[in-house]
Scaffold this active site. Sequence first.
Site, PDB file in Angstrom:
ATOM      1  CE1 TYR A  28      43.436  52.743  50.232  1.00 42.21           C
ATOM      2  CE2 TYR A  28      41.917  52.134  51.984  1.00 42.21           C
ATOM      3  CZ  TYR A  28      43.081  52.748  51.565  1.00 42.21           C
ATOM      4  OH  TYR A  28      43.887  53.369  52.482  1.00 42.21           O
TER       5      TYR A  28
ATOM      6  N   GLY B 140      37.804  51.922  43.363  1.00 44.52           N
ATOM      7  CA  GLY B 140      37.657  53.092  42.508  1.00 44.52           C
ATOM      8  C   GLY B 140      38.967  53.864  42.528  1.00 44.52           C
TER       9      GLY B 140
ATOM     10  CG  HIS C 136      43.725  45.607  42.439  1.00 44.44           C
ATOM     11  ND1 HIS C 136      43.441  46.762  41.733  1.00 44.44           N
ATOM     12  CD2 HIS C 136      44.070  44.682  41.508  1.00 44.44           C
ATOM     13  CE1 HIS C 136      43.597  46.527  40.447  1.00 44.44           C
ATOM     14  NE2 HIS C 136      43.984  45.272  40.281  1.00 44.44           N
ATOM     15  CG  ASP C 137      44.132  50.757  45.286  1.00 44.87           C
ATOM     16  OD1 ASP C 137      43.684  50.324  44.203  1.00 44.87           O
ATOM     17  OD2 ASP C 137      43.526  51.598  45.991  1.00 44.87           O
TER      18      ASP C 137
ATOM     19  CG  ASP D  20      44.240  43.349  37.002  1.00 46.30           C
ATOM     20  OD1 ASP D  20      44.465  44.164  37.921  1.00 46.30           O
ATOM     21  OD2 ASP D  20      44.301  43.657  35.799  1.00 46.30           O
TER      22      ASP D  20
END
Length: 137
Positions: A45, A47, A65-66, A111
């Site tokens: 995950y 990238g 985060h995604d 973030d």
Amino acid sequence: AVCVSLLGAANIPPHPLNLINFMEMIRYTIPCEKTWGEYTNYGCYCGAGGSGRPIDALDRCCYVHDNCYGDAANIRDCNPKTQSYSYKLTKRTIICYGAAGTCARVVCDCDRTAALCFGDSEYIEGHKNIDTARFCQ
């Protein structure tokens, strides 16, 4: 010669501001011997894209985060990848500013959470540039 150098630099597309902010947060939280770039193409995950199950705690940071960015994208007119935001790096933590629930604040919190997670997670060299077709299904 200075003009030529500046003109050449003008042709380099800028990174979205929030990517620069996220890189700065990552640099603030990770071990000194690492660079933020070492966290791209890590696991399933970290990238662009992602699939399968996260392979370790660090990869799980990217997975979360995604998903956080996915949730932020549901806020009206919110594009997490280009949204700018205000924050402060202080005393080994990160403070996000702005009204709770706004696109800017939600993206900053995504973030911030990921960067702090990176700092708390072990980096396993063998999980960089893995064969995603084999390990991420």
